[in-house]
Design a protein around this motif. Sequence first.
Motif, short mmCIF file in Angstrom:
data_model
loop_
_atom_site.label_atom_id
_atom_site.label_comp_id
_atom_site.label_asym_id
_atom_site.label_seq_id
_atom_site.Cartn_x
_atom_site.Cartn_y
_atom_site.Cartn_z
N ARG A 49 0.84 -1.19 0.00
CA ARG A 49 0.00 0.00 0.00
C ARG A 49 0.88 1.25 0.00
O ARG A 49 2.00 1.23 0.49
CB ARG A 49 -0.90 0.00 1.23
N GLY A 50 0.36 2.33 -0.52
CA GLY A 50 1.04 3.62 -0.45
C GLY A 50 2.20 3.79 -1.41
O GLY A 50 3.12 4.56 -1.15
N ILE A 51 2.15 3.13 -2.57
CA ILE A 51 3.22 3.29 -3.57
C ILE A 51 3.19 4.71 -4.10
O ILE A 51 2.14 5.21 -4.51
CB ILE A 51 3.05 2.27 -4.72
N THR A 52 4.36 5.37 -4.09
CA THR A 52 4.45 6.75 -4.54
C THR A 52 5.35 6.93 -5.75
O THR A 52 5.17 7.88 -6.51
CB THR A 52 4.97 7.67 -3.42
N ASP A 53 6.34 6.07 -5.92
CA ASP A 53 7.32 6.22 -6.99
C ASP A 53 7.82 4.85 -7.43
O ASP A 53 7.73 3.88 -6.69
CB ASP A 53 8.56 7.01 -6.53
N LEU A 54 8.39 4.83 -8.62
CA LEU A 54 9.13 3.66 -9.05
C LEU A 54 10.29 4.10 -9.91
O LEU A 54 10.29 5.18 -10.48
CB LEU A 54 8.26 2.64 -9.78
#
Length: 66
Positions: free
Chosen positions: A33-38
């Motif tokens: 949960r809470g993915i912001t960047d890759l």
Amino acid sequence: MTVANITRINATSTAGFDDALQSGLRRAALTVRGITDLKIVEQTAKVKNGTITEYGLGIEITFIME
């Protein structure tokens, strides 16, 4: 205060790098949960008889810890 974590995943596809990226992100989002960047940190390809048969990506995923 916000604390983020980075994890690395590997994703593959026979259709291309974009498909590997999209499927890797979809799969990661099922459990993280809470993915912001890759960030794509590695690109690979398997070759057979002069043709690419599989595309691979190493992906670092940043997410906010709860």
